[in-house]
Design an enzyme around this catalytic site. Structure first.
Site, short mmCIF file in Angstrom:
data_model
loop_
_atom_site.label_atom_id
_atom_site.label_comp_id
_atom_site.label_asym_id
_atom_site.label_seq_id
_atom_site.Cartn_x
_atom_site.Cartn_y
_atom_site.Cartn_z
N ASP A 264 0.85 -1.19 0.00
CA ASP A 264 0.00 0.00 0.00
C ASP A 264 0.89 1.25 0.00
OD1 ASP A 264 -2.16 1.67 0.10
OD2 ASP A 264 -2.89 0.98 2.05
N HIS B 152 -7.30 -0.18 -9.76
CA HIS B 152 -7.10 0.86 -8.75
C HIS B 152 -5.96 1.81 -9.14
CE1 HIS B 152 -7.10 2.84 -4.90
NE2 HIS B 152 -5.84 2.50 -4.68
#
Length: 318
Positions: free
Chosen positions: A152, A225
Site C-alpha cells: 500500500d 485501482h
C-alpha cells in the site's frame, strides 16, 4: 515557547509500525473552548515529550479540525479555502459516504504503548466535552502491505515531494504550512477477495502481487485501482497526495479493513481522485477495488500549523 511561524504538524513523516486514529464529535455542553485550549497545549507537549523519550522512533501526534468545529471554536476567518463539510460522492454502484466529525487524531509510534499513552492523555481532556466516534488501532502488515496482500502506498511521494504535495503554500498565505486531511474507514469483503485467483486480484489493483511492479498500460485494466487513483493536471504534471494508510482488524468479528488517510496541499486533488474511483472514467467505469472494499466513513479536516495551535494554547497545558 511557541513554535515558529509556519511550523507544520508532522504530516509528512512516514507511517510507523503502530498507529491509533481517533475521531471525536463535540457534545452540546459548556467548557468546549477551555478544553480545546488545553488540547492545543497538549498536542505540542506530546510531540516534544516523545521526541525526547523515543528519539529514533518517529512518534508524533497530529490533530485535524473539521469545518463545523472550526466555526464553533472561533478559529481564524476566513477559513482555509477548501475547508467545508465533505459532500458524499455517489457513483452508479458505490458511494463515498460523509460522516460527522469535529477532531481527528493521528497518533504514530514504534510500539503501541506510545500511541496508547497519547490517546489516554487526549481522552482525559476531551471526554467531558466530546464523544469518540471512531478509535482504530492500525498496524504495519508484513512489508507495508494491506490486508488484501498488496503493498500500500507505492505511489506515495518521497523526500522533498512529500512537503510539496502535503503542505499548503503561497496559494493560501493565511494558512501556509497547514494541510488538508481526509479519512475513510474501509471494510474488506475478504471471503469474496480470497476466492479471486491471484491473476484476477492483480487486475483489480493494477500491480503484480509478489513484486509490487505496476502493470504496463497495455496490460493494466482501465478500471484497476492504480489506473483510476493516478491523476494529472492540465499540463500533464502528476498530482499526488501523502497517504498514511494502515490496516486494522478484528478477525473474530469479521471486521478487517484499511484506514485511508490522505494529507494534501489542496483537498480538490483528493476529491478528484475519489471521483475517479467512485464515479469512474468514463462514468460507470469505477474502481473495481470498491467491489471488495466498502467505505463506511468519510470526513475532511484541516491540520493547522503548530504556530496557530500555540495561539490558542492554554498556558498551563503547554
Amino acid at each position: 515557547m511557541k513554535a515558529a511561524a509556519y511550523a507544520s504538524q508532522n504530516v509528512t513523516d512516514y507511517p510507523n509500525n503502530n498507529t491509533i486514529f481517533a475521531i471525536w464529535k463535540f457534545k452540546e455542553v459548556p467548557g468546549i473552548p477551555a478544553a480545546f485550549e488545553r488540547l492545543c497545549g497538549l498536542v505540542d507537549n506530546l510531540n516534544h515529550s516523545f521526541t525526547i523519550r523515543v528519539p529514533s522512533g518517529r512518534a508524533s501526534c497530529v490533530m485535524g479540525i473539521g469545518h463545523d468545529a472550526w466555526v464553533q471554536l472561533g478559529l481564524p476567518s476566513p477559513l482555509p479555502k477548501e475547508l467545508k463539510p465533505f459532500e458524499a460522492i455517489t457513483g452508479a454502484k458505490h458511494t463515498a459516504v460523509t460522516t460527522p466529525a469535529d477532531l481527528h487524531f493521528h497518533l504514530r509510534g514504534p510500539d503501541m504503548a506510545v500511541c496508547f499513552d497519547m490517546l489516554i492523555a487526549i481522552t482525559e481532556v476531551l471526554a467531558p466535552v466530546a464523544d469518540c466516534l471512531e478509535e482504530i488501532h492500525g498496524f504495519r502488515y508484513w512489508d507495508g502491505r494491506s490486508i488484501l496482500g498488496f503493498v500500500d502506498g507505492t505511489e506515495n511521494p518521497v523526500g522533498a515531494e512529500r512537503q510539496q504535495f502535503a503542505i499548503v503554500g503561497d496559494e493560501d498565505p493565511a494558512f501556509k504550512g497547514g494541510s488538508y486531511l481526509f479519512v475513510q474507514k474501509y471494510l474488506h469483503q475478504m471471503e469474496a477477495w480470497t476466492r479471486l485467483p491471484v491473476e484476477e486480484q492483480e487486475k483489480v489493483i493494477g500491480r503484480y502481487k509478489l513484486s509490487d511492479i505496476e502493470m504496463t498500460d497495455a496490460v493494466k485494466p482501465g478500471n484497476s485501482h492504480s489506473a483510476l487513483a493516478s491523476l494529472e493536471d492540465e499540463q500533464g504534471n502528476e498530482l499526488k497526495i501523502v497517504r498514511d494508510n494502515m490496516p486494522f482488524g478484528n478477525p473474530s468479528k469479521k471486521e478487517i479493513g484499511t484506514y485511508f488517510i490522505a494529507y494534501a496541499n489542496t483537498f480538490s486533488t483528493t476529491r478528484r481522485m475519489l471521483e475517479r474511483m467512485f464515479i469512474g472514467v468514463p462514468a460507470g467505469n469505477y474502481d473495481r477495488i470498491l467491489d471488495f472494499s466498502t467505505a463506511i466513513t468519510g470526513s475532511l479536516f484541516f491540520v493547522p500549523t503548530m504556530d496557530l495551535l500555540g495561539q490558542y494554547s492554554a498556558g498551563d497545558a503547554s
